[in-house]
Design an enzyme around this catalytic site. Structure first.
Site, PDB file in Angstrom:
ATOM      1  NE  ARG A 123      -4.116 -15.303  29.521  1.00 53.41           N
ATOM      2  CZ  ARG A 123      -4.646 -16.235  30.751  1.00 53.41           C
ATOM      3  NH1 ARG A 123      -3.274 -17.018  30.931  1.00 53.41           N
ATOM      4  NH2 ARG A 123      -5.380 -16.320  31.252  1.00 53.41           N
ATOM      5  CB  THR A 175       4.261 -10.624  29.075  1.00 54.45           C
ATOM      6  OG1 THR A 175       2.984 -10.161  28.505  1.00 54.45           O
ATOM      7  CG2 THR A 175       5.640 -10.086  28.184  1.00 54.45           C
ATOM      8  CG  ASP A 202     -14.011 -20.037  26.589  1.00 52.17           C
ATOM      9  OD1 ASP A 202     -12.915 -19.849  26.415  1.00 52.17           O
ATOM     10  OD2 ASP A 202     -14.837 -19.205  26.515  1.00 52.17           O
ATOM     11  CG  ASP A 218     -15.042 -21.265  23.022  1.00 51.94           C
ATOM     12  OD1 ASP A 218     -15.026 -20.474  22.112  1.00 51.94           O
ATOM     13  OD2 ASP A 218     -14.336 -21.879  23.454  1.00 51.94           O
TER      14      ASP A 218
HETATM   15  N1  URA Z   1     -12.618 -17.629  30.981  1.00 54.43           N
HETATM   16  C1  URA Z   1     -13.777 -18.373  30.948  1.00 54.43           C
HETATM   17  O1  URA Z   1     -14.306 -18.198  30.145  1.00 54.43           O
HETATM   18  N2  URA Z   1     -13.801 -19.534  31.698  1.00 54.43           N
HETATM   19  C2  URA Z   1     -13.118 -19.568  32.845  1.00 54.43           C
HETATM   20  O2  URA Z   1     -13.115 -20.732  33.501  1.00 54.43           O
HETATM   21  C3  URA Z   1     -12.021 -18.485  32.902  1.00 54.43           C
HETATM   22  C4  URA Z   1     -11.834 -17.525  32.052  1.00 54.43           C
END
Ligand code: URA
Length: 210
Positions: A105, A109, A201, A204
């Site tokens: 990302r 932007t 995440d 992770d």
């Molecule tokens: N990406 C993730 O890993 N978790 C989220 O909640 C949103 C995007």
């Protein structure tokens, strides 16, 4: 035009998803559950995969029996969390080919920028199944499918674990022709772009990087 959403509500999948959402679940357990759900989602997303009849010999007689051509399927992982789907899906469709899309990302932007793209050859002969556990804003899913369409696959499906309503809307506005298979549609996105209630995440948690 709104696109098609397959909300897969099978109790086995829902049970495993609940376990994955728990914040104290270990990396190992999270990954094992991801593997199991991936197998079950592979079953759903390949439900209408074409088969062809071949002649085989049973111990009793000759018959025409259906087989699929796994090589015609390409799993497209959106890096890095999409890789979490691969082992489970490949255990069910071992002949599948794999493509990878890497996007980050842009901090200014907030748009998706591609840093890696590698697909098998002859995509026009293949059914593509795009993998990303979290359909959050939908921006990377839209960008990945935009790019994938340049290779003209025979069909495209998108598989995730959790979808946010905002992500589904964004994705379907851009790609109304691509059905989404998800195990849950959560309430919303928070201010940081996380799905809530969510599971955190996904990258992770899969790779133990936090
Ligand atoms: N990406 C993730 O890993 N978790 C989220 O909640 C949103 C995007």
């Amino acid at each position: 035009m709104t696109g098609l959403v397959h909300h897969v509500t099978h109790p086995l999948i829902q049970h495993k998803l609940t376990l994955m959402r728990q914040k104290d679940r270990s990396t190992n357990s999270f990954r094992l559950l991801m593997n199991e759900i991936s197998m079950l989602m592979a079953y759903e997303v390949t439900r209408d995969m074409p088969t062809q009849l071949i002649e085989i010999e049973t111990p009793l007689e000759t018959m025409q029996a259906p087989v699929i051509d796994g090589k015609k399927t390409v799993f497209v992982s959106i890096l890095r969390a999409g890789n979490g789907f691969l082992d489970g899906m490949l255990s069910v469709v071992p002949g599948a080919r794999i493509g990878h899309v890497g996007l980050y990302r842009d901090p200014k932007t907030l748009g998706a920028v591609e840093y890696y793209f590698k697909m098998p050859q002859a995509m026009h002969e293949r059914d593509a199944i795009v993998l990303d556990p979290m359909l959050a804003t939908g921006n990377s899913a839209v960008a990945a499918v935009d790019r994938l369409k340049e290779t003209s696959p025979k069909s495209i499906r998108f598989v995730c674990l959790l979808a946010a309503p905002e992500g589904l809307k964004n994705f379907h506005a851009a790609h109304p022709d691509v059905p989404v298979y998800t195990t849950a549609i959560d309430r919303e996105l928070n201010d940081h772009g996380y799905i809530v209630p969510g599971l955190g995440d996904a990258g992770d948690r899969l790779f133990g990087t936090k």
